[in-house]
Design a protein around this motif. Structure first.
Motif, PDB file in Angstrom:
ATOM      1  N   THR A  75       0.858  -1.190   0.000  1.00 13.07           N
ATOM      2  CA  THR A  75       0.000   0.000   0.000  1.00 13.07           C
ATOM      3  C   THR A  75       0.889   1.234   0.000  1.00 13.07           C
ATOM      4  O   THR A  75       2.015   1.201   0.502  1.00 13.07           O
ATOM      5  N   LEU A  76       0.387   2.282  -0.560  1.00  8.77           N
ATOM      6  CA  LEU A  76       1.103   3.562  -0.552  1.00  8.77           C
ATOM      7  C   LEU A  76       0.610   4.366   0.649  1.00  8.77           C
ATOM      8  O   LEU A  76      -0.575   4.672   0.746  1.00  8.77           O
ATOM      9  N   THR A  77       1.503   4.656   1.573  1.00  5.33           N
ATOM     10  CA  THR A  77       1.123   5.352   2.804  1.00  5.33           C
ATOM     11  C   THR A  77       1.782   6.728   2.854  1.00  5.33           C
ATOM     12  O   THR A  77       2.692   7.028   2.072  1.00  5.33           O
ATOM     13  N   ILE A  78       1.334   7.540   3.805  1.00  4.19           N
ATOM     14  CA  ILE A  78       1.922   8.867   3.986  1.00  4.19           C
ATOM     15  C   ILE A  78       2.008   9.183   5.469  1.00  4.19           C
ATOM     16  O   ILE A  78       1.067   8.910   6.232  1.00  4.19           O
ATOM     17  N   ASN A  79       3.144   9.683   5.869  1.00  4.09           N
ATOM     18  CA  ASN A  79       3.366  10.133   7.241  1.00  4.09           C
ATOM     19  C   ASN A  79       3.370  11.654   7.209  1.00  4.09           C
ATOM     20  O   ASN A  79       4.288  12.271   6.666  1.00  4.09           O
ATOM     21  N   LEU A  80       2.345  12.257   7.798  1.00  6.73           N
ATOM     22  CA  LEU A  80       2.204  13.709   7.737  1.00  6.73           C
ATOM     23  C   LEU A  80       3.304  14.425   8.506  1.00  6.73           C
ATOM     24  O   LEU A  80       3.518  15.629   8.322  1.00  6.73           O
ATOM     25  N   GLY A  81       4.012  13.699   9.365  1.00  9.75           N
ATOM     26  CA  GLY A  81       5.087  14.312  10.112  1.00  9.75           C
ATOM     27  C   GLY A  81       6.423  14.270   9.399  1.00  9.75           C
ATOM     28  O   GLY A  81       7.416  14.807   9.897  1.00  9.75           O
ATOM     29  N   ALA A  82       6.477  13.611   8.226  1.00  5.07           N
ATOM     30  CA  ALA A  82       7.715  13.515   7.451  1.00  5.07           C
ATOM     31  C   ALA A  82       7.566  14.287   6.151  1.00  5.07           C
ATOM     32  O   ALA A  82       6.452  14.660   5.747  1.00  5.07           O
ATOM     33  N   ALA A  83       8.697  14.557   5.518  1.00  6.49           N
ATOM     34  CA  ALA A  83       8.652  15.306   4.254  1.00  6.49           C
ATOM     35  C   ALA A  83       7.888  14.516   3.193  1.00  6.49           C
ATOM     36  O   ALA A  83       7.994  13.290   3.120  1.00  6.49           O
ATOM     37  N   SER A  84       7.117  15.241   2.390  1.00  6.82           N
ATOM     38  CA  SER A  84       6.354  14.570   1.340  1.00  6.82           C
ATOM     39  C   SER A  84       7.272  14.192   0.181  1.00  6.82           C
ATOM     40  O   SER A  84       8.312  14.817  -0.035  1.00  6.82           O
ATOM     41  N   ASN A  88       7.137   8.385   0.754  1.00 10.81           N
ATOM     42  CA  ASN A  88       6.151   8.949   1.685  1.00 10.81           C
ATOM     43  C   ASN A  88       5.129   9.718   0.870  1.00 10.81           C
ATOM     44  O   ASN A  88       5.262  10.915   0.631  1.00 10.81           O
ATOM     45  N   GLY A  89       4.080   9.010   0.425  1.00 12.58           N
ATOM     46  CA  GLY A  89       3.164   9.604  -0.536  1.00 12.58           C
ATOM     47  C   GLY A  89       3.800   9.576  -1.922  1.00 12.58           C
ATOM     48  O   GLY A  89       4.874   9.007  -2.131  1.00 12.58           O
ATOM     49  N   ARG A  90       3.151  10.201  -2.858  1.00 10.57           N
ATOM     50  CA  ARG A  90       3.668  10.199  -4.234  1.00 10.57           C
ATOM     51  C   ARG A  90       3.239  11.465  -4.955  1.00 10.57           C
ATOM     52  O   ARG A  90       2.046  11.742  -5.105  1.00 10.57           O
ATOM     53  N   ARG A  91       4.233  12.239  -5.385  1.00  8.43           N
ATOM     54  CA  ARG A  91       3.960  13.425  -6.190  1.00  8.43           C
ATOM     55  C   ARG A  91       4.095  13.070  -7.669  1.00  8.43           C
ATOM     56  O   ARG A  91       4.761  12.103  -8.032  1.00  8.43           O
ATOM     57  N   LEU A  92       3.475  13.863  -8.506  1.00  3.59           N
ATOM     58  CA  LEU A  92       3.510  13.550  -9.941  1.00  3.59           C
ATOM     59  C   LEU A  92       4.924  13.504 -10.487  1.00  3.59           C
ATOM     60  O   LEU A  92       5.246  12.683 -11.350  1.00  3.59           O
ATOM     61  N   GLU A  93       5.786  14.357  -9.970  1.00  6.60           N
ATOM     62  CA  GLU A  93       7.140  14.444 -10.520  1.00  6.60           C
ATOM     63  C   GLU A  93       8.109  13.434  -9.896  1.00  6.60           C
ATOM     64  O   GLU A  93       9.274  13.354 -10.304  1.00  6.60           O
ATOM     65  N   ASP A  94       7.667  12.662  -8.920  1.00  9.29           N
ATOM     66  CA  ASP A  94       8.567  11.719  -8.254  1.00  9.29           C
ATOM     67  C   ASP A  94       8.984  10.576  -9.184  1.00  9.29           C
ATOM     68  O   ASP A  94       8.120   9.939  -9.808  1.00  9.29           O
ATOM     69  N   PRO A  95      10.287  10.272  -9.277  1.00 11.67           N
ATOM     70  CA  PRO A  95      10.761   9.149 -10.095  1.00 11.67           C
ATOM     71  C   PRO A  95      10.580   7.834  -9.332  1.00 11.67           C
ATOM     72  O   PRO A  95      11.531   7.229  -8.839  1.00 11.67           O
ATOM     73  N   VAL A  96       9.342   7.386  -9.244  1.00 12.79           N
ATOM     74  CA  VAL A  96       8.991   6.311  -8.311  1.00 12.79           C
ATOM     75  C   VAL A  96       9.715   4.994  -8.609  1.00 12.79           C
ATOM     76  O   VAL A  96      10.138   4.291  -7.684  1.00 12.79           O
ATOM     77  N   ILE A  97       9.864   4.627  -9.874  1.00 15.35           N
ATOM     78  CA  ILE A  97      10.517   3.359 -10.193  1.00 15.35           C
ATOM     79  C   ILE A  97      11.995   3.421  -9.826  1.00 15.35           C
ATOM     80  O   ILE A  97      12.553   2.482  -9.246  1.00 15.35           O
TER      81      ILE A  97
END
Length: 233
Positions: A75-84, A88-97
């Motif tokens: 699952t893709l999770t997000i910790n609001l206390g850590a940097a996005s 930690n979450g996924r932004r459109l520009e993130d090189p996820v692979i």
């Protein structure tokens, strides 16, 4: 022509006869000794790797999440206390692979999670800039280009969940694609994150990561990178 041929033949015969009469020992040309066949060098056994260190290392910037904790459950999770930013979450520009491959193959105490994103062949950005507002994606391209007039008129499908069929699980990018073998794709897609949390697919994830590491470790080393896996002794 005939006399010359006979004369030459006669001289040869006389020479052989005199040689035989004058010396009881006939010189025999030395026998060529066969060259010894070199013993082939034994084929070195391939080095296997232990990927436990890869799964147990902490991903920087996630508040202490390990690689195993990031992919199980899927699952893709997000910790609001850590940097996005992925994982930690996924932004459109993130090189996820690139980030996913970096955290499962590289020693994060030596290399950053985004190391593979800096490889020169990796695109530096999307070919068309993203939009600042919803739907945030870049305008559609084509000939003629498709026009988009905002998302306020979009109608979401309200059909019951039972009307849909899961065809692929993509919670964490590349987990289902790279770390689940072909014979386990259907069972994995039919399962749920709750099954992941129970450890049902941990052996499969470990086996696939081990196989990939065995195949790629020398290539990573040749590139000057430090794998997180350790050679088996």
């Amino acid at each position: 022509m005939t006399n010359r041929f006979l004369s030459a033949a006669s001289m040869a015969a006389i020479a052989l006869t005199l040689s035989a009469c004058g010396d009881d020992e006939v010189e025999v040309p030395p026998t060529m000794m066969p060259m010894p066949t070199p013993t082939p060098s034994p084929t070195p056994s391939p080095t296997g790797f232990d990927v436990s260190a890869c799964l147990n290392q902490v991903i920087p910037g996630t508040g202490g999440v390990t690689v195993a904790g990031a992919v199980v459950p899927d699952t893709l999770t997000i910790n609001l206390g850590a940097a996005s930013g992925f994982p930690n979450g996924r932004r459109l520009e993130d090189p996820v692979i690139d980030v996913t491959l970096g955290v499962i193959f590289l020693d994060l105490a030596v290399h950053g999670a985004g190391t593979l994103a800096g490889v020169p062949v990796n695109p530096a950005a999307n070919d068309v800039p993203f939009q600042a507002g919803f739907p945030y994606l870049a305008p559609a391209q084509g000939s003629p280009p498709i026009t988009v007039s905002g998302g306020s008129s979009f109608v979401f499908n309200t059909a019951p969940v039972g009307d849909f069929v899961r065809v692929d699980r993509m919670g964490m990018p590349a987990v289902s694609t790279a770390l689940i073998g072909s014979d386990q794709k259907d069972p994995y897609n039919d399962a749920s994150p709750a099954d992941d949390a129970n450890g049902d697919f941990v052996p499969e994830l470990t086996e696939q990561l081990t196989g990939l590491t065995n195949a790629l470790a020398d290539d990573l080393t040749d590139l000057g990178l430090t794998p997180c896996a350790t050679p088996n002794t």
